[in-house]
Design a protein around this motif. Structure first.
Motif, PDB file in Angstrom:
ATOM      1  N   ASP A  77      32.450  38.588  47.414  1.00 48.04           N
ATOM      2  CA  ASP A  77      33.892  38.823  47.498  1.00 48.04           C
ATOM      3  C   ASP A  77      34.368  39.834  46.462  1.00 48.04           C
ATOM      4  N   ALA A  78      33.756  39.790  45.268  1.00 48.83           N
ATOM      5  CA  ALA A  78      34.225  40.668  44.191  1.00 48.83           C
ATOM      6  C   ALA A  78      33.944  42.133  44.515  1.00 48.83           C
ATOM      7  N   TRP A  79      32.685  42.443  44.896  1.00 49.87           N
ATOM      8  CA  TRP A  79      32.388  43.860  45.116  1.00 49.87           C
ATOM      9  C   TRP A  79      32.876  44.363  46.466  1.00 49.87           C
ATOM     10  N   ARG A  80      33.219  43.434  47.387  1.00 48.91           N
ATOM     11  CA  ARG A  80      33.702  43.872  48.689  1.00 48.91           C
ATOM     12  C   ARG A  80      35.217  44.000  48.721  1.00 48.91           C
ATOM     13  N   ASP A  81      35.920  43.003  48.168  1.00 45.45           N
ATOM     14  CA  ASP A  81      37.378  42.993  48.227  1.00 45.45           C
ATOM     15  C   ASP A  81      38.046  43.389  46.918  1.00 45.45           C
ATOM     16  N   GLY A  82      37.294  43.332  45.791  1.00 43.83           N
ATOM     17  CA  GLY A  82      37.907  43.598  44.500  1.00 43.83           C
ATOM     18  C   GLY A  82      38.490  44.983  44.357  1.00 43.83           C
ATOM     19  N   PRO A  83      37.735  46.043  44.652  1.00 45.60           N
ATOM     20  CA  PRO A  83      38.324  47.392  44.510  1.00 45.60           C
ATOM     21  C   PRO A  83      39.557  47.597  45.365  1.00 45.60           C
ATOM     22  N   ALA A  84      39.568  47.016  46.580  1.00 47.78           N
ATOM     23  CA  ALA A  84      40.746  47.177  47.440  1.00 47.78           C
ATOM     24  C   ALA A  84      41.962  46.477  46.845  1.00 47.78           C
ATOM     25  N   ARG A  85      41.732  45.319  46.229  1.00 46.56           N
ATOM     26  CA  ARG A  85      42.852  44.585  45.631  1.00 46.56           C
ATOM     27  C   ARG A  85      43.377  45.284  44.384  1.00 46.56           C
ATOM     28  N   SER A 327      47.071  32.953  46.969  1.00 41.77           N
ATOM     29  CA  SER A 327      46.475  34.248  47.304  1.00 41.77           C
ATOM     30  C   SER A 327      46.485  35.186  46.108  1.00 41.77           C
ATOM     31  N   LEU A 328      47.586  35.173  45.348  1.00 42.18           N
ATOM     32  CA  LEU A 328      47.666  36.051  44.177  1.00 42.18           C
ATOM     33  C   LEU A 328      46.738  35.561  43.065  1.00 42.18           C
ATOM     34  N   ALA A 329      46.610  34.244  42.925  1.00 41.06           N
ATOM     35  CA  ALA A 329      45.665  33.716  41.939  1.00 41.06           C
ATOM     36  C   ALA A 329      44.232  34.087  42.307  1.00 41.06           C
ATOM     37  N   THR A 330      43.905  34.040  43.596  1.00 38.33           N
ATOM     38  CA  THR A 330      42.567  34.445  44.040  1.00 38.33           C
ATOM     39  C   THR A 330      42.321  35.924  43.778  1.00 38.33           C
ATOM     40  N   ALA A 331      43.323  36.755  44.063  1.00 40.19           N
ATOM     41  CA  ALA A 331      43.182  38.187  43.811  1.00 40.19           C
ATOM     42  C   ALA A 331      43.003  38.461  42.320  1.00 40.19           C
ATOM     43  N   THR A 332      43.681  37.697  41.476  1.00 36.68           N
ATOM     44  CA  THR A 332      43.538  37.882  40.031  1.00 36.68           C
ATOM     45  C   THR A 332      42.132  37.549  39.571  1.00 36.68           C
ATOM     46  N   VAL A 333      41.587  36.456  40.078  1.00 34.41           N
ATOM     47  CA  VAL A 333      40.231  36.058  39.685  1.00 34.41           C
ATOM     48  C   VAL A 333      39.210  37.083  40.174  1.00 34.41           C
ATOM     49  N   ILE A 334      39.377  37.574  41.397  1.00 35.93           N
ATOM     50  CA  ILE A 334      38.445  38.573  41.922  1.00 35.93           C
ATOM     51  C   ILE A 334      38.546  39.864  41.114  1.00 35.93           C
ATOM     52  N   GLY A 335      39.777  40.295  40.790  1.00 32.30           N
ATOM     53  CA  GLY A 335      39.930  41.485  39.962  1.00 32.30           C
ATOM     54  C   GLY A 335      39.340  41.296  38.577  1.00 32.30           C
ATOM     55  N   TYR A 336      39.472  40.101  38.042  1.00 33.52           N
ATOM     56  CA  TYR A 336      38.880  39.799  36.741  1.00 33.52           C
ATOM     57  C   TYR A 336      37.363  39.909  36.802  1.00 33.52           C
ATOM     58  N   ARG A 337      36.759  39.450  37.895  1.00 35.69           N
ATOM     59  CA  ARG A 337      35.312  39.565  38.050  1.00 35.69           C
ATOM     60  C   ARG A 337      34.882  41.027  38.146  1.00 35.69           C
TER      61      ARG A 337
END
Length: 361
Positions: A77-85, A327-337
């Motif tokens: 999820d991090a390398w697939r969705d993180g840059p987009a977020r 959803s925003l908390a999930t995006a924050t964690v993914i961006g943090y990763r």
């Protein structure tokens, strides 16, 4: 009859003939030519040891590729969705997150130095911690980071018992120093009504307490049944206690060990807060740092490589309980990763490969 003078008496050297039993000296090895490396003669055992070390060195050299492949499989999820977020995030807050990430690596190296009386070279220590962070993504419970650090300390001439004692002290001080920090942020929260849902119930506490008691009982049983284990364990405890006593007589080591261990989760929470502010997370800095402290305390005992899964899920649930959209908390964690794992992953693996190639590890 008169005796002859003493100076005319025969000496033993003239009356007896001795045979030399000294073996002839071996012929000296030919001197190397100018500019040529000195030749080292290897015995059979040394040759066999070198042949055994070659596969291990090859495995260690290929470890960075294993790190990247394992983390890519576990953290899709991090390398697939993180840059987009992060594409629409505030770049100023993201830059602040990068700076605090770098500060976190410095603090980690500072804590490692505080757990050892000997002074380590700062540059190599920092490089070893970057390599340890990359290796930590493969094995759970910080085993990868401890293995790299143990190899580094032994390469610096630290005996195995003292290097292991340093790792044990590092692992023990970090959770202990986190407790007063957690209490401070708990008291700093303005609204604690939402924390009722995060409090563990009896069904959660009883299995956890039973697991801890079972582990302690198993260790005591092993020491009681297997007598050969007692001597190394007691020797390790004596070494650890001696180093602890020496370290706590030096204010600089105390500050590095305990101060760094207390500051590390605050810096890590500040990185998450920076990513959250960049995405518009409606939580304060105090709430985000508290969410990290609660999540790492509750889920840190679950063995997962790099804390993938349990800590992330606990962070999302904690921030959602404090009022953030899921959803925003999930995006924050993914961006943090992405910020703390994927960006340092490539330089960390390259440093790990370079240290192995130079035989620092």
């Amino acid at each position: 009859m008169s005796l002859p003078p003493l100076d005319r008496l025969p000496t033993p050297a003239t009356t007896t003939t001795t045979r030399s039993t000294t073996a002839p000296a071996p012929a000296p090895a030919p001197a190397p030519a100018p500019g040529e490396a000195p030749r080292v003669t290897r015995t059979g055992a040394a040759t066999r040891l070198t042949s055994l070390n070659r596969p291990a060195h090859l495995v260690l050299a290929l470890l960075p590729l294993l790190v990247i492949g394992t983390w890519a499989a576990l953290d899709r999820d991090a390398w697939r969705d993180g840059p987009a977020r992060l594409a629409d995030a505030d770049p100023r807050w993201l830059l602040a997150g990068v700076l605090f990430t770098l500060l976190g690596w410095v603090v980690t190296a500072w804590i490692r130095q505080g757990a050892l009386p000997e002074r380590l070279p700062p540059g190599l220590l920092m490089a070893s911690q970057l390599a340890a962070g990359a290796a930590n993504l493969v094995l759970p419970s910080s085993i990868g980071a401890h293995a790299v650090t143990l190899r580094f300390l032994q390469g610096r001439g630290i005996p195995l018992a003292r290097a292991t004692a340093s790792l044990a002290l590092y692992s023990l001080v970090k959770p202990v120093a986190r407790v007063p920090v957690l209490i401070f942020f708990l008291l700093a929260l303005e609204d604690t009504r939402a924390l009722g849902a995060l409090a563990p119930d009896r069904r959660t506490l009883l299995p956890a307490a039973g697991g801890v008691a079972l582990c302690l009982a198993a260790v005591c049983l092993l020491l009681a049944v297997f007598r050969p284990l007692r001597r190394p364990v007691l020797g390790f405890l004596r070494t650890a206690l001696t180093d602890v006593r020496i370290l706590h007589t030096r204010p600089s080591r105390v500050l590095a060990l305990w101060g760094g261990s207390a500051a590390a989760p605050v810096i890590q929470g500040t990185v998450i807060a920076s990513v959250g502010f960049a995405l518009g997370l409606p939580l304060s800095w105090t709430q985000v740092v508290f969410a990290l402290l609660v999540a790492s305390t509750a889920a840190g005992a679950v063995p997962a490589p790099g804390g993938i899964g349990p800590v992330d899920a606990a962070m999302v649930l904690t921030m959602a309980a404090l009022g953030a959209p899921a959803s925003l908390a999930t995006a924050t964690v993914i961006g943090y990763r992405v910020l703390t794992v994927w960006i340092p992953l490539l330089p960390g693996t390259l440093i790990l490969s370079a240290l192995v190639h130079r035989k620092v590890l």
